[in-house]
Design a protein around this motif. Structure first.
Motif, mmCIF file in Angstrom:
data_model
loop_
_atom_site.group_PDB
_atom_site.id
_atom_site.type_symbol
_atom_site.label_atom_id
_atom_site.label_comp_id
_atom_site.label_asym_id
_atom_site.label_seq_id
_atom_site.Cartn_x
_atom_site.Cartn_y
_atom_site.Cartn_z
ATOM 1 N N ARG A 3 50.324 51.665 58.123
ATOM 2 C CA ARG A 3 49.160 50.839 57.798
ATOM 3 C C ARG A 3 49.398 49.461 58.400
ATOM 4 N NH1 ARG A 3 45.941 50.854 53.270
ATOM 5 N NH2 ARG A 3 46.709 48.783 52.807
ATOM 6 N N SER A 39 36.101 47.937 58.782
ATOM 7 C CA SER A 39 35.270 48.446 57.698
ATOM 8 C C SER A 39 35.735 49.819 57.197
ATOM 9 C CB SER A 39 33.800 48.516 58.128
ATOM 10 O OG SER A 39 33.633 49.488 59.126
ATOM 11 N N LYS A 40 36.653 50.467 57.930
ATOM 12 C CA LYS A 40 37.187 51.765 57.493
ATOM 13 C C LYS A 40 38.246 51.599 56.405
ATOM 14 C CE LYS A 40 35.554 54.559 60.908
ATOM 15 N NZ LYS A 40 35.232 55.925 61.012
ATOM 16 N N SER A 41 38.750 50.394 56.249
ATOM 17 C CA SER A 41 39.772 50.127 55.239
ATOM 18 C C SER A 41 39.129 49.581 53.973
ATOM 19 C CB SER A 41 40.784 49.109 55.780
ATOM 20 O OG SER A 41 41.718 48.777 54.776
ATOM 21 N N ASN A 42 39.755 49.869 52.852
ATOM 22 C CA ASN A 42 39.321 49.325 51.564
ATOM 23 C C ASN A 42 40.225 48.185 51.107
ATOM 24 O OD1 ASN A 42 37.213 51.206 51.304
ATOM 25 N ND2 ASN A 42 38.645 52.738 50.519
ATOM 26 N N ASP A 43 41.144 47.794 51.962
ATOM 27 C CA ASP A 43 42.143 46.799 51.604
ATOM 28 C C ASP A 43 41.908 45.509 52.399
ATOM 29 O OD1 ASP A 43 45.127 46.563 50.370
ATOM 30 O OD2 ASP A 43 45.028 45.582 52.348
ATOM 31 N N ARG A 44 41.744 44.399 51.711
ATOM 32 C CA ARG A 44 41.452 43.115 52.389
ATOM 33 C C ARG A 44 42.559 42.696 53.351
ATOM 34 N NH1 ARG A 44 39.936 39.546 47.505
ATOM 35 N NH2 ARG A 44 38.746 41.137 46.472
ATOM 36 N N GLU A 46 44.695 44.637 54.965
ATOM 37 C CA GLU A 46 44.657 45.469 56.152
ATOM 38 C C GLU A 46 43.469 45.107 57.040
ATOM 39 O OE1 GLU A 46 45.323 50.068 57.466
ATOM 40 O OE2 GLU A 46 44.050 49.744 55.709
ATOM 41 N N MET A 47 42.309 44.821 56.446
ATOM 42 C CA MET A 47 41.144 44.414 57.234
ATOM 43 C C MET A 47 41.460 43.164 58.052
ATOM 44 S SD MET A 47 37.793 44.981 54.879
ATOM 45 C CE MET A 47 38.244 45.423 53.224
#
Length: 176
Positions: A3, A39-44, A46-47
């Motif tokens: 990740r 936008s594929k991630s739900n983690d700020r 990682e975004m």
């Protein structure tokens, strides 16, 4: 394989590579991790790292010298990817700020890839520095860059050097 978390320091590796003209003249960089689209991630976190990767690739105009492949979860494909990199006499860099165990280090060494890995955590116990891989200080990009340049220049000057490190890596894994 990873990740794009801050602790994994993939953007750090990208930045070190981008800033080091000597390493860019010697080898290309392949990053395997994260998503391309934030936008594929739900983690700020990682975004933010995904956005930073795009920014760094633009900043250093890395087209032709760097490839970014989305994170892979298929173990067989990962093994094939390691072998493809080994076939081209490449190396694996694990630049995490801290890595508890370092499964990717064992996987890459098992593929015969010379491995550069963090001195913070498990990889430091797996790798014998300068013998079957290399310790890197993830907080010091200049040091890491210098070690990579030294390794690849030595491989260029002494074609058997890559094979020596590769064989030592495989021996270490087989002894476990």
């Amino acid at each position: 394989m990873v990740r794009l978390d801050i602790v994994k320091n993939v953007t750090g590796l990208t930045e070190w590579y981008g800033e080091n003209k000597r390493i860019r003249n010697l080898v290309n960089l392949v990053i395997v991790g994260g998503f391309f689209n934030p936008s594929k991630s739900n983690d700020r976190e990682e975004m933010a790292e995904i956005k930073k990767m795009h920014t760094l690739m633009e900043k250093y105009q890395s087209k032709g010298q760097m490839r970014w492949i989305a994170a892979q979860t298929d173990r067989y494909r990962n093994g094939e990817l390691y072998c493809c990199i080994a076939d081209t006499k490449g190396a694996f860099v694990q630049p995490a700020f801290c890595e508890a165990f370092g499964l990717t280090v064992i996987e890459t060494m098992n593929s015969g890839l010379p491995t550069f890995a963090t001195v913070h955590g498990g990889p430091a116990e797996i790798i014998v520095d300068g013998v079957l891989g290399f310790h890197i200080e993830p907080y010091n990009g200049d040091d890491m860059g210098s070690k990579l340049v030294e390794f690849f220049e030595k491989c260029k000057a002494h074609p058997g050097y890559w094979n020596k490190i590769s064989a030592a890596s495989l021996q270490r894994i087989n002894e476990w």
